[in-house]
Design a protein around this motif. Structure first.
Motif, PDB file in Angstrom:
ATOM      1  N   ARG A 151       3.770 -94.415  22.279  1.00  0.00           N
ATOM      2  CA  ARG A 151       5.196 -94.731  22.368  1.00  0.00           C
ATOM      3  C   ARG A 151       5.635 -94.819  23.828  1.00  0.00           C
ATOM      4  O   ARG A 151       6.431 -95.693  24.209  1.00  0.00           O
ATOM      5  CB  ARG A 151       6.015 -93.665  21.635  1.00  0.00           C
ATOM      6  CG  ARG A 151       7.511 -93.895  21.707  1.00  0.00           C
ATOM      7  CD  ARG A 151       8.240 -92.956  20.762  1.00  0.00           C
ATOM      8  NE  ARG A 151       7.960 -91.560  21.047  1.00  0.00           N
ATOM      9  CZ  ARG A 151       8.586 -90.854  21.989  1.00  0.00           C
ATOM     10  NH1 ARG A 151       9.491 -91.432  22.757  1.00  0.00           N
ATOM     11  NH2 ARG A 151       8.290 -89.586  22.171  1.00  0.00           N
ATOM     12  N   THR A 152       5.103 -93.922  24.680  1.00  0.00           N
ATOM     13  CA  THR A 152       5.464 -93.960  26.103  1.00  0.00           C
ATOM     14  C   THR A 152       5.000 -95.262  26.747  1.00  0.00           C
ATOM     15  O   THR A 152       5.738 -95.888  27.522  1.00  0.00           O
ATOM     16  CB  THR A 152       4.850 -92.762  26.823  1.00  0.00           C
ATOM     17  OG1 THR A 152       5.342 -91.554  26.240  1.00  0.00           O
ATOM     18  CG2 THR A 152       5.198 -92.782  28.308  1.00  0.00           C
ATOM     19  N   ARG A 153       3.779 -95.679  26.421  1.00  0.00           N
ATOM     20  CA  ARG A 153       3.271 -96.931  26.989  1.00  0.00           C
ATOM     21  C   ARG A 153       4.086 -98.123  26.513  1.00  0.00           C
ATOM     22  O   ARG A 153       4.370 -99.045  27.295  1.00  0.00           O
ATOM     23  CB  ARG A 153       1.797 -97.107  26.621  1.00  0.00           C
ATOM     24  CG  ARG A 153       0.867 -96.122  27.347  1.00  0.00           C
ATOM     25  CD  ARG A 153      -0.585 -96.502  27.162  1.00  0.00           C
ATOM     26  NE  ARG A 153      -1.017 -96.327  25.784  1.00  0.00           N
ATOM     27  CZ  ARG A 153      -1.526 -95.206  25.294  1.00  0.00           C
ATOM     28  NH1 ARG A 153      -1.645 -94.128  26.077  1.00  0.00           N
ATOM     29  NH2 ARG A 153      -1.916 -95.117  24.044  1.00  0.00           N
ATOM     30  N   LEU A 154       4.464 -98.130  25.240  1.00  0.00           N
ATOM     31  CA  LEU A 154       5.282 -99.218  24.713  1.00  0.00           C
ATOM     32  C   LEU A 154       6.652 -99.243  25.385  1.00  0.00           C
ATOM     33  O   LEU A 154       7.171-100.311  25.737  1.00  0.00           O
ATOM     34  CB  LEU A 154       5.437 -99.066  23.201  1.00  0.00           C
ATOM     35  CG  LEU A 154       6.276-100.148  22.508  1.00  0.00           C
ATOM     36  CD1 LEU A 154       5.584-101.499  22.610  1.00  0.00           C
ATOM     37  CD2 LEU A 154       6.526 -99.783  21.049  1.00  0.00           C
ATOM     38  N   ASP A 155       7.231 -98.084  25.593  1.00  0.00           N
ATOM     39  CA  ASP A 155       8.547 -98.010  26.232  1.00  0.00           C
ATOM     40  C   ASP A 155       8.480 -98.502  27.680  1.00  0.00           C
ATOM     41  O   ASP A 155       9.387 -99.210  28.148  1.00  0.00           O
ATOM     42  CB  ASP A 155       9.067 -96.576  26.186  1.00  0.00           C
ATOM     43  CG  ASP A 155      10.492 -96.474  26.686  1.00  0.00           C
ATOM     44  OD1 ASP A 155      11.386 -97.090  26.061  1.00  0.00           O
ATOM     45  OD2 ASP A 155      10.716 -95.799  27.716  1.00  0.00           O
ATOM     46  N   LEU A 156       7.406 -98.140  28.392  1.00  0.00           N
ATOM     47  CA  LEU A 156       7.244 -98.615  29.773  1.00  0.00           C
ATOM     48  C   LEU A 156       7.084-100.133  29.816  1.00  0.00           C
ATOM     49  O   LEU A 156       7.637-100.807  30.697  1.00  0.00           O
ATOM     50  CB  LEU A 156       6.051 -97.938  30.433  1.00  0.00           C
ATOM     51  CG  LEU A 156       6.220 -96.440  30.750  1.00  0.00           C
ATOM     52  CD1 LEU A 156       4.904 -95.872  31.283  1.00  0.00           C
ATOM     53  CD2 LEU A 156       7.344 -96.223  31.762  1.00  0.00           C
TER      54      LEU A 156
END
Length: 465
Positions: A151-156
């Motif tokens: 989720r963090t990678r997608l948000d970035l």
């Protein structure tokens, strides 16, 4: 030839830069989900770039393609960012409801892409539940719904698309504006094609000359051709012209030929220009010798030494020639094409062994005067040429053994050295002495200069830069 733009007022560059920062704050940017402070920061950054790259006193035509490429690249990146942003929004954007005094408030968040075991269990228990419904059932708890790392990678990635999309669009506006400005200046500053040199060019075999085309045009391109008798052209008797404007004559000439080198602009063919070439044999009153030399730093120079007949030697004790008017003779040499194909010319001044009553110093000065007078005659014979001219004093012939004046004529011969090619910053004097050394067996005069005119008396100086 590139077009030089006039100095662009600094205030306009500041205005363009400020506009980029202001544009970044316009309301439509909310579609990118970029906070105002980020939009303003991006605007300031693009404004700084606009200030640095906006065309001012640069060579405009050279950078036209770069601005066009910048426009295309920034526009493509903007499209890519919009598509990426839209894709993530469509598949991974969810709503969070927050109660407030005026009713529920809705917040959009990016969630995913990998569900937690708890969310997967709920999805397996009831396949008809949407991810939004599962999210609601888990109390809008992001950590219960999606695994943190993915989720963090997608948000970035989502934020990168949003920020870079704004940046790319602003940058494309800068590039297309600069491109439009350059093309506008090019259209109003257009000048017809001019060739340099434009006058008739006498050429002898083996001497290539370069004709420079000057014109103001961003879509550059010149078609070069030779215009003459078809039979002479087909047989190669007229030589060749490269597409950079360098004319190369044939190695031998059986008769004098007159023809034209023609330059035609691709974008304005009606402005074609031509230069008349007078191709003729090398004159018999001068012998030419091709030499190559290297200086102490290993840099090369290619020379052609022209040695005039002894009938034209300097008169003893005088700064004039014995067999002709010096200035008229050098003008004849220029008309016969002896100086064609040179980038520099070195005129050599020498004094014979005869001494006047004033002694050695007077003869050293006479040798220097002869080199400079000869350089002046060359400069006057080539008034519109860009040739650099140097004078070389080699001094007095170092031998006290007396000879009749007809036998010392060689010591006073008129010698002119042409430079065809030379490495940048080559030491011409060192390279010339090295070239003389290499050719001394083929031309005794060159060995005589090395053996009988002491090295410490040689003095090379610039006459015309």
């Amino acid at each position: 030839m590139d077009m030089q733009l006039p100095e662009f007022p600094q205030i306009i560059r500041f205005v363009v830069s400020a506009i980029m920062a202001i544009v970044a704050l316009l309301p439509f940017w909310h579609h990118f989900d970029v906070a105002p402070r980020w939009r303003f920061s991006i605007g300031v950054l693009v404004g700084l770039i606009a200030f640095l790259v906006w065309p001012s006193s640069i060579q405009a035509c050279r950078y036209t393609g770069l601005y066009a490429l910048g426009t295309i690249a920034a526009s493509l990146w903007f499209i890519f960012a919009v598509v990426g942003h839209a894709h993530i929004t469509r598949y991974y954007q969810y709503s969070v409801f927050h109660p407030s005094g005026t009713g529920p408030a809705i917040e959009k968040i990016i969630g995913g892409p990998e569900l937690t075991p708890q969310a997967l269990h709920m999805q397996a228990y009831n396949p008809y539940l949407t991810k939004q419904q599962i999210f609601e059932s888990l109390g809008y708890d992001i950590d219960k719904m999606w695994i943190r790392g993915p989720r963090t990678r997608l948000d970035l990635t989502y934020r990168f698309f949003a920020l870079s999309g704004v940046f790319a669009l602003l940058l494309s506006l800068v590039a297309v504006s600069a491109y439009g400005y350059i093309r506008y200046k090019a259209s109003i500053a257009h000048q017809p094609l001019m060739l340099f040199p434009s006058e008739d060019q006498p050429v002898v075999p083996g001497r290539s000359i370069t004709i420079e085309a000057k014109y103001h045009e961003c879509r550059r391109g010149i078609l070069w051709d030779i215009e003459g008798l078809a039979s002479d052209k087909a047989s190669g008797r007229l030589g060749e012209i490269s597409q950079t404007g360098t004319y190369s004559p044939p190695d031998t000439v059986s008769r004098e030929l007159h023809f034209y080198v023609v330059a035609t602009p691709r974008t304005h063919p009606e402005e074609r220009q031509k230069v008349k070439i007078k191709l003729r044999s090398h004159p018999v009153y001068s012998d030419e010798h091709e030499l190559a030399g290297i200086d102490s730093a290993g840099k090369h120079a290619q020379f052609i030494v022209e040695v005039l007949e002894r009938d034209y030697s300097w008169q003893i004790g005088e700064n004039r020639l014995a067999g002709a008017d010096g200035a008229a003779l050098v003008r004849r040499m220029a008309a016969d094409g002896i100086f064609s194909g040179f980038t520099d010319i070195i005129t050599i001044g020498a004094a014979s062994r005869e001494l006047t009553t004033k002694g050695e110093g007077e003869e050293q000065r006479r040798a220097k005067d002869r080199a400079q007078i000869l350089a002046r005659w060359v400069a006057d014979a080539l008034p519109s040429s860009q040739l650099r001219i140097h004078s070389l004093k080699v001094g007095r012939y170092d031998d006290e053994f007396r000879l009749p004046s007809e036998l010392t004529a060689q010591e006073r011969q008129v010698v002119i050295v042409g430079i065809e090619r030379a490495d940048p910053n080559v030491n011409l004097l060192q390279a010339l002495r090295d070239a003389f050394e290499r050719k001394r067996d083929d031309e005794p005069l060159l060995g005589m200069y090395l053996d009988n005119y002491p090295r410490e008396n040689w003095d090379l100086s610039a006459f015309r830069q």
